[in-house]
Design a protein around this motif. Sequence first.
Motif, short mmCIF file in Angstrom:
data_model
loop_
_atom_site.label_atom_id
_atom_site.label_comp_id
_atom_site.label_asym_id
_atom_site.label_seq_id
_atom_site.Cartn_x
_atom_site.Cartn_y
_atom_site.Cartn_z
N VAL A 48 37.80 16.82 11.18
CA VAL A 48 37.24 16.30 9.94
C VAL A 48 36.51 17.45 9.25
CG1 VAL A 48 35.76 14.57 8.87
CG2 VAL A 48 36.94 14.04 11.01
N PHE A 49 37.01 17.81 8.06
CA PHE A 49 36.46 18.95 7.32
C PHE A 49 35.63 18.47 6.13
CE2 PHE A 49 40.55 20.41 9.12
CZ PHE A 49 40.07 21.39 9.98
N ALA A 50 34.59 19.24 5.82
CA ALA A 50 33.70 18.91 4.70
C ALA A 50 33.54 20.12 3.81
CB ALA A 50 32.35 18.45 5.22
N PRO A 51 33.28 19.92 2.53
CA PRO A 51 33.07 21.05 1.62
C PRO A 51 31.99 22.00 2.14
CG PRO A 51 33.26 19.01 0.38
CD PRO A 51 33.21 18.63 1.83
N GLY A 52 32.29 23.30 2.01
CA GLY A 52 31.34 24.31 2.45
C GLY A 52 31.63 24.87 3.82
N MET A 53 32.47 24.19 4.60
CA MET A 53 32.83 24.70 5.92
C MET A 53 33.67 25.97 5.80
SD MET A 53 34.01 21.52 8.34
CE MET A 53 32.85 20.51 9.23
N LEU A 54 33.41 26.94 6.68
CA LEU A 54 34.24 28.13 6.76
C LEU A 54 35.28 27.90 7.85
CD1 LEU A 54 31.59 31.00 6.44
CD2 LEU A 54 33.37 30.39 4.79
N VAL A 55 36.54 27.88 7.47
CA VAL A 55 37.61 27.47 8.40
C VAL A 55 38.77 28.45 8.37
CG1 VAL A 55 39.27 25.66 8.97
CG2 VAL A 55 36.97 25.04 8.19
N GLU A 56 39.26 28.77 9.57
CA GLU A 56 40.50 29.53 9.72
C GLU A 56 41.41 28.74 10.64
OE1 GLU A 56 42.12 33.93 11.25
OE2 GLU A 56 40.01 33.37 11.48
N ALA A 97 27.53 14.40 -2.57
CA ALA A 97 26.64 15.56 -2.43
C ALA A 97 25.27 15.14 -1.92
CB ALA A 97 26.51 16.29 -3.76
N GLU A 98 24.90 13.89 -2.16
CA GLU A 98 23.58 13.39 -1.74
C GLU A 98 23.59 12.74 -0.36
OE1 GLU A 98 21.31 11.68 -5.42
OE2 GLU A 98 23.43 11.13 -5.61
N CYS A 99 24.78 12.42 0.14
CA CYS A 99 24.86 11.75 1.46
C CYS A 99 25.99 12.39 2.28
CB CYS A 99 25.08 10.25 1.31
SG CYS A 99 26.47 9.80 0.25
N PRO A 100 25.65 13.30 3.18
CA PRO A 100 26.66 13.98 4.00
C PRO A 100 27.52 12.99 4.77
CG PRO A 100 24.51 15.01 4.26
CD PRO A 100 24.29 13.74 3.49
N PHE A 101 28.79 13.33 4.92
CA PHE A 101 29.71 12.46 5.66
C PHE A 101 29.31 12.44 7.13
CE2 PHE A 101 33.97 11.23 7.30
CZ PHE A 101 34.09 10.06 6.56
N PRO A 102 29.33 11.26 7.77
CA PRO A 102 28.83 11.16 9.16
C PRO A 102 29.71 11.81 10.22
CG PRO A 102 29.72 9.06 8.42
CD PRO A 102 29.68 9.94 7.22
N LEU A 103 30.91 12.24 9.84
CA LEU A 103 31.82 12.87 10.80
C LEU A 103 32.18 14.27 10.33
CD1 LEU A 103 34.21 9.82 11.27
CD2 LEU A 103 32.46 10.57 12.88
N GLN A 104 32.06 15.24 11.23
CA GLN A 104 32.44 16.61 10.91
C GLN A 104 32.85 17.33 12.19
OE1 GLN A 104 29.73 19.01 8.64
NE2 GLN A 104 29.30 17.42 7.13
N GLY A 105 33.89 18.16 12.09
CA GLY A 105 34.30 18.95 13.24
C GLY A 105 35.48 18.36 13.98
N MET A 106 35.58 18.67 15.27
CA MET A 106 36.72 18.24 16.08
C MET A 106 36.36 17.05 16.97
SD MET A 106 38.70 20.14 19.21
CE MET A 106 37.53 19.40 20.36
N TYR A 107 37.29 16.10 17.09
CA TYR A 107 37.12 14.94 17.96
C TYR A 107 38.38 14.77 18.81
CZ TYR A 107 33.32 13.96 14.73
OH TYR A 107 32.17 14.06 13.96
N SER A 108 38.19 14.43 20.07
CA SER A 108 39.31 14.18 20.97
C SER A 108 39.58 12.68 21.03
CB SER A 108 39.00 14.71 22.38
OG SER A 108 38.82 16.11 22.37
N LEU A 109 40.83 12.31 20.79
CA LEU A 109 41.22 10.89 20.79
C LEU A 109 41.96 10.55 22.07
CD1 LEU A 109 42.57 10.70 17.13
CD2 LEU A 109 40.25 10.23 17.92
N GLN A 110 41.73 9.35 22.57
CA GLN A 110 42.46 8.88 23.75
C GLN A 110 43.65 8.02 23.36
OE1 GLN A 110 39.41 6.97 26.11
NE2 GLN A 110 38.62 8.91 26.89
N ASN A 111 43.46 7.16 22.37
CA ASN A 111 44.55 6.28 21.91
C ASN A 111 45.24 6.92 20.70
OD1 ASN A 111 46.26 4.15 21.55
ND2 ASN A 111 44.71 2.73 20.79
#
Length: 284
Positions: A68-76, A110-124
Amino acid sequence: MLTPGQIAAQLNKLVFSIALTGHRKCEPNWHQPLRTIRHHSLWLIVKGKGTFTIGGTHYPAEPGKLFVFAPGMLVERRSDEEQPLEYYFLRFHYTETYEEKEQWICRSSAECPFPLQGMYSLQNTPQFIYYMEQLFVLWQRRGHMTAMRRKLLLQEFWLALVQEFRAQKIAGDTTAAIELTQDFMAQHYKEPLTLESLAQLAGLSVSHYSRLFKKVIGYSPIDYLTHLRMDRAKELLVLSDYRLKSIAQSVGYGDEFYFSRMFKKVVGLSPREYAKRNRGDPVK
């Protein structure tokens, strides 16, 4: 990390708009150089391998990983040469809009950051692949009812994700509870431990605790405790000159004859036979 309940509470306040969705199979040498993310998006890896670097931290990009990516993240992002990546992606916008005490509250993303960011591992993983497939199919169609279906599917995706996190947390909590009783048995094996007391320590019913313990460890709790005691008894039989009665008491058995029967049942030899085979001195 927020709890599943906190994530659900925040997602409940958001209104979403899907900006773009798609499915991509990468070339073996695919590589996106370091860039600043401009839009909220999620990527579900379905095949292949790669590496995503977010804010200088490397993450494995492989089947079952959700980013899950959000504006401002530095990603390669980079794909493995021999196992190229295949993924679904979805770009979205949102605003926070909810009613509280008979008043509507509205805030921009911009006033309320998204509650999910980064990598998540899924089982299903298949469940989430299904949602992404359906969203991709609906994205290629037009119409008000189709747009409504897309929104509903995205809401179902978020709900399934929160349920996934909750299931993982419950599994993690119960595994931790099992490990807690393992450590307790290792430290208190001399004491008269019971199945009921161990289940109470884990915060579980006796039947649930017994099933989980055997599933995680491979032994029933009492069998595990017995093997733990016998392993300690083996050490004492080989390395000490203690009498059999003293050894029995030191590993939690008040009756040396019952201890001898249990030892032979677990080890296949009586304590005296075991000591004789593993050291020359007889046990008195």
